[in-house]
Design an enzyme around this catalytic site. Structure first.
Site, PDB file in Angstrom:
ATOM      1  CG  ASP A 119      12.491  20.951  50.686  1.00  0.00           C
ATOM      2  OD1 ASP A 119      11.654  21.025  49.776  1.00  0.00           O
ATOM      3  OD2 ASP A 119      12.532  20.010  51.498  1.00  0.00           O
ATOM      4  CE  LYS A 123      11.678  30.837  60.311  1.00  0.00           C
ATOM      5  NZ  LYS A 123      10.989  30.276  61.502  1.00  0.00           N
ATOM      6  CG  ASP A 155      10.222  28.230  42.414  1.00  0.00           C
ATOM      7  OD1 ASP A 155      11.100  27.669  43.103  1.00  0.00           O
ATOM      8  OD2 ASP A 155       9.018  28.193  42.708  1.00  0.00           O
TER       9      ASP A 155
END
Length: 211
Positions: A119, A123, A155
């Site tokens: 993940d 932010k 990626d």
């Protein structure tokens, strides 16, 4: 039948993910628990680990994932495939990995770790939720033997750079070769890797070796 929606991202710092997991009996988890061990952190649906276990029966593969329904699906695939060198566990690696590795005792067989397409948490205030934190790097350095490898893929270049920076900060991890590998070191792909490559998009890969 009700459809259970599995969240794509979960906050690993939330209270519900702070409980340590029960340690398995490794002699029950694997037919030969002393084979070299590859841990796939954030294994998702387990497609990569399952294919690797099929292709490399001389290795054991342990997939760790924080989303319980996803782990249950992976466990079902493992059972259907009848693989005795593959095991999946629901856990928060930043809480439970050290205890998992300590539970092997002096016979710790860890040789390789992969962290693939984690993940991104873009932010700034959320980046403390990223999986590869300094404490996790220190744990990997402690339990990997000299020559053991950590392979990272993403990626998202920013995330790949961040993982490489974390590993480079530790004195016992040395990068192998060029900054980004031209191809995967593995004969199997994750779902995300396959889709990314099919779209003609880049994958940023690096290998770090325990010195």
């Amino acid at each position: 039948m009700a459809v259970v929606r599995v969240r794509q991202h979960v906050n690993p710092l939330s209270e519900r993910y702070q409980a340590p997991v029960a340690m398995p009996d490794w002699s029950e988890a694997f037919a030969n628990p002393q084979q070299p061990l590859h841990i796939d952190i954030g294994c998702g649906k387990g497609v990569f680990a399952l294919h690797m276990a099929q292709l490399q029966p001389e290795w054991n593969f342990l997939g760790l994932e924080i989303r319980k329904p996803v782990v249950e699906s992976a466990q079902k695939r493992q059972q259907e495939a009848g693989l005795s060198n593959l095991h999946f566990m629901y856990c928060n690696v930043n809480i439970s990995l050290r205890a998992l590795l300590e539970s092997w005792g002096d016979q710790n067989p860890l040789q390789q770790v992969s962290i693939q397409f984690p993940d991104p948490w873009f932010k700034k205030r959320h980046q403390k939720r990223r999986v590869l934190q300094p404490e996790l790097v220190a744990t990997l350095a402690e339990f990997l033997p000299p020559g053991g490898r950590v392979v990272v893929q993403s990626d998202v270049e920013e995330v790949a750079v961040d993982m490489c920076d974390r590993l480079s900060e530790h004195p016992h991890f040395l990068p192998q070769g060029d900054r980004w590998l031209p191809a995967s070191p593995f004969p199997a792909q994750t779902d995300r890797e396959r889709v990314t490559l099919e779209q003609g998009l880049p994958v940023y890969r690096a290998i770090f070796t325990r010195s």
